[in-house]
Design an enzyme around this catalytic site. Structure first.
Site, mmCIF file in Angstrom:
data_model
loop_
_atom_site.group_PDB
_atom_site.id
_atom_site.type_symbol
_atom_site.label_atom_id
_atom_site.label_comp_id
_atom_site.label_asym_id
_atom_site.label_seq_id
_atom_site.Cartn_x
_atom_site.Cartn_y
_atom_site.Cartn_z
ATOM 1 N N ARG A 121 2.972 -29.669 -6.470
ATOM 2 C CA ARG A 121 2.982 -30.217 -7.831
ATOM 3 C C ARG A 121 1.651 -30.836 -8.249
ATOM 4 O O ARG A 121 1.603 -31.812 -8.992
ATOM 5 C CB ARG A 121 4.140 -31.215 -7.995
ATOM 6 C CG ARG A 121 5.492 -30.528 -8.060
ATOM 7 C CD ARG A 121 6.623 -31.421 -7.699
ATOM 8 N NE ARG A 121 6.641 -31.685 -6.265
ATOM 9 C CZ ARG A 121 7.649 -32.275 -5.613
ATOM 10 N NH1 ARG A 121 8.708 -32.649 -6.288
ATOM 11 N NH2 ARG A 121 7.593 -32.492 -4.326
ATOM 12 N N ASP A 164 2.399 14.465 0.876
ATOM 13 C CA ASP A 164 1.388 15.492 1.152
ATOM 14 C C ASP A 164 0.466 15.133 2.311
ATOM 15 O O ASP A 164 -0.144 16.018 2.920
ATOM 16 C CB ASP A 164 0.543 15.739 -0.101
ATOM 17 C CG ASP A 164 -0.051 14.451 -0.653
ATOM 18 O OD1 ASP A 164 0.734 13.538 -0.989
ATOM 19 O OD2 ASP A 164 -1.294 14.346 -0.744
ATOM 20 N N GLN A 208 2.109 -6.435 -3.294
ATOM 21 C CA GLN A 208 2.577 -6.444 -1.904
ATOM 22 C C GLN A 208 3.936 -5.739 -1.764
ATOM 23 O O GLN A 208 4.216 -4.821 -2.525
ATOM 24 C CB GLN A 208 2.611 -7.866 -1.338
ATOM 25 C CG GLN A 208 1.259 -8.493 -1.170
ATOM 26 C CD GLN A 208 0.867 -9.396 -2.321
ATOM 27 O OE1 GLN A 208 1.685 -9.849 -3.106
ATOM 28 N NE2 GLN A 208 -0.413 -9.646 -2.448
ATOM 29 N N LYS A 213 2.550 2.043 -5.115
ATOM 30 C CA LYS A 213 3.290 1.527 -6.277
ATOM 31 C C LYS A 213 2.538 1.783 -7.572
ATOM 32 O O LYS A 213 3.136 2.052 -8.601
ATOM 33 C CB LYS A 213 3.552 0.028 -6.116
ATOM 34 C CG LYS A 213 4.494 -0.341 -4.991
ATOM 35 C CD LYS A 213 4.848 -1.816 -5.014
ATOM 36 C CE LYS A 213 3.652 -2.731 -4.812
ATOM 37 N NZ LYS A 213 2.968 -2.549 -3.509
ATOM 38 N N ASP A 221 0.816 -1.216 0.000
ATOM 39 C CA ASP A 221 0.000 0.000 0.000
ATOM 40 C C ASP A 221 0.848 1.264 0.000
ATOM 41 O O ASP A 221 0.433 2.307 0.493
ATOM 42 C CB ASP A 221 -0.957 0.022 1.209
ATOM 43 C CG ASP A 221 -1.783 -1.239 1.313
ATOM 44 O OD1 ASP A 221 -2.386 -1.621 0.295
ATOM 45 O OD2 ASP A 221 -1.819 -1.842 2.402
ATOM 46 N N LYS A 241 0.681 4.206 -8.556
ATOM 47 C CA LYS A 241 0.880 5.563 -9.087
ATOM 48 C C LYS A 241 2.255 5.685 -9.755
ATOM 49 O O LYS A 241 2.387 6.271 -10.840
ATOM 50 C CB LYS A 241 0.722 6.590 -7.960
ATOM 51 C CG LYS A 241 0.778 8.056 -8.449
ATOM 52 C CD LYS A 241 2.129 8.664 -8.143
ATOM 53 C CE LYS A 241 2.281 10.033 -8.785
ATOM 54 N NZ LYS A 241 1.764 11.151 -8.021
ATOM 55 N N SER A 250 6.440 12.116 -4.689
ATOM 56 C CA SER A 250 5.050 12.307 -5.085
ATOM 57 C C SER A 250 4.337 13.167 -4.058
ATOM 58 O O SER A 250 4.429 12.921 -2.854
ATOM 59 C CB SER A 250 4.352 10.954 -5.197
ATOM 60 O OG SER A 250 2.966 11.126 -5.393
ATOM 61 N N GLY A 293 -4.510 -4.784 -4.312
ATOM 62 C CA GLY A 293 -4.880 -3.874 -5.386
ATOM 63 C C GLY A 293 -4.178 -2.547 -5.258
ATOM 64 O O GLY A 293 -3.537 -2.252 -4.246
ATOM 65 N N HIS A 294 -4.263 -1.750 -6.309
ATOM 66 C CA HIS A 294 -3.754 -0.395 -6.230
ATOM 67 C C HIS A 294 -4.645 0.530 -7.044
ATOM 68 O O HIS A 294 -5.341 0.103 -7.965
ATOM 69 C CB HIS A 294 -2.294 -0.299 -6.690
ATOM 70 C CG HIS A 294 -2.006 -0.982 -7.985
ATOM 71 N ND1 HIS A 294 -1.345 -2.182 -8.053
ATOM 72 C CD2 HIS A 294 -2.299 -0.635 -9.250
ATOM 73 C CE1 HIS A 294 -1.240 -2.541 -9.321
ATOM 74 N NE2 HIS A 294 -1.808 -1.625 -10.069
#
Length: 428
Positions: A142, A332, A223, A16, A13, A18, A412, A40-41
């Site tokens: 396997r 920010d 991750q 990544k 989180d 962006k 960023s 997710g991102h």
């Protein structure tokens, strides 16, 4: 040759998506090399927000190739859902290629993931229940089903029948769960196979040929370092290797073909799920970080645990992945704080530890050694150059680079592509 690996340096989180999205504009190909739809991102492009789980971030660029490599735990249902959702918004999804060696997430994987973790009680891992761990377990045992099997109707039917007999017995004996119906699963996955067939290929020569041709290749994982199966806070980890070395196994690329590694560092720390978190703030500061950063999981919506930046963890990531540059995100979010802290070391029973201890008992007992910095108390989201950042913000960033031993490459100051300050002279 120009290849970049982007890896997370904390517990995930970090933003990544962006950074990958920003660099994907310059890339010819974006390769997802491990993990699954359990992480997710969010990407913001042209004022539009996109939530991605399985598809590479380069999907938003029409001319960019996107590859789901062999190291990914591939859920065909989720892949098609994402493709359909993007197509409905006018995104071209025809430039996706899926490795025929990737292992397929099956319905029994999801069932066993969720039920199994719930039965651990107080020892639960905090899994998302998406079946990623059990899929990798079958791979290592396997007995997994690969995409190439899914494309072969007879082979898939044979392997599914064999696996389902075994899994249904486990579901009944261990979890008292009703069996899955063979015919229903077979029909469902045959439908997925027909839709995905034009996109499936052997991605190993495809990737390596593009590298040999000098194309710009971006490798992205899911991750982050502290969730690596070997190097993270085991057992509260994922089931694969998010570190840069995971590219060699997860995409079939030799180590010497990796040019640059970028480590994404959130300006503070968060984690989801169980396990020690030395700089966690179970107080008003933690609540303010969560509120200001909207810290809730992209996939699950779970509130994230929050805390100050842990430079010990970032140093650990730098060593493991050979990180060349930091991409600092979400600076920010710290705009409103009177003071900000960095954990520069751990103290345990009077000793200062050099790195992240393997023992979770020790990690849970460490005392963070903090350095405190004055905040900048101003909105930096509109700033577009490093020199224009407030002096206190630059002081904080400079110290981050010093204590981690990793050069600043990107800063960023907001979620959009335009809110990205690049310091590194050349990435691609």
């Amino acid at each position: 040759m120009s290849t970049i690996v982007i890896t997370g340096t904390q517990w995930g989180d970090e933003g990544k998506g962006k950074i990958v999205d920003y660099l994907a504009e310059q890339a010819d190909t974006v390769v997802r090399y491990q993990g699954g739809c359990n992480a997710g991102h969010t990407v913001v492009a042209a004022g539009e927000e996109y939530k991605l789980r399985l598809l590479p971030s380069g999907i938003l660029y029409k001319g960019t190739h996107n590859i789901i490599a062999n190291g990914v735990a591939f859920d065909p249902e989720v892949c098609l859902q994402e493709m359909d959702a993007l197509a409905s918004r006018g995104i071209d999804v025809s430039h996706i290629r899926i490795s025929d060696r990737a292992h397929v997430v099956m319905p029994y994987h999801r069932l066993m993931d969720g039920i199994g973790d719930a039965q651990r009680g107080a020892d639960k891992i905090g899994t998302t229940g998406r079946g990623i761990g059990p899929c990798y377990m079958d791979r290592d045992d396997r007995v997994g089903i690969r995409v190439c099997d899914l494309m072969d109707g007879d082979e898939f039917a044979k392997k599914l029948k064999k696996n389902l007999a075994r899994k249904n017995a486990e579901l009944a004996a261990a979890y008292d769960h009703a069996p899955l119906v063979y015919e229903e699963v077979l029909a469902e996955y045959k439908g997925y196979a027909e839709r995905l067939r034009p996109l499936v290929t052997d991605t190993i020569p495809l990737i390596n040929e593009e590298i040999a041709e000098g194309r710009k290749i971006l490798f992205e994982g899911a991750q982050a370092t502290m969730l690596d199966i070997d190097y993270g806070t085991y057992p509260y980890v994922t089931a694969s290797h998010p570190i840069s070395g995971g590219v060699t196994i997860g995409a079939g690329v030799a180590p010497k073909k990796i040019d640059t590694v970028i480590g994404v560092v959130k300006a503070y720390c968060t984690r989801v799920g169980e396990g020690p978190f030395p700089t966690e703030q179970l107080n008003d500061i933690g609540e303010e970080l969560r509120r200001a950063g909207h810290e809730f999981g992209t996939v699950t919506g779970r509130p994230r645990r929050t805390g100050w930046l842990d430079a010990v963890v970032v140093r650990h990531a730098g060593m493991l992945s050979g990180i060349d540059y930091m991409a600092v995100t979400r600076l920010d979010i710290l705009d409103g704080f009177d003071e900000i802290k960095i954990c520069t070391g751990y103290r345990h029973k009077g000793d200062v530890l050099k790195g992240v201890p393997a023992s979770l008992n020790v990690l849970a007992e460490v005392e963070p050694i903090y350095e405190t910095f004055p905040g900048w108390k101003t909105d930096i989201s509109g700033i577009r150059s490093y020199d224009a950042l407030p002096e206190n913000a630059r002081r904080y960033l400079t110290r981050m680079a010093e204590v981690t031993g990793i050069a600043l490459g990107i800063v960023s100051v907001g979620p959009s592509r335009e809110q990205t300050i690049v310091l590194a002279e050349k990435l691609f």
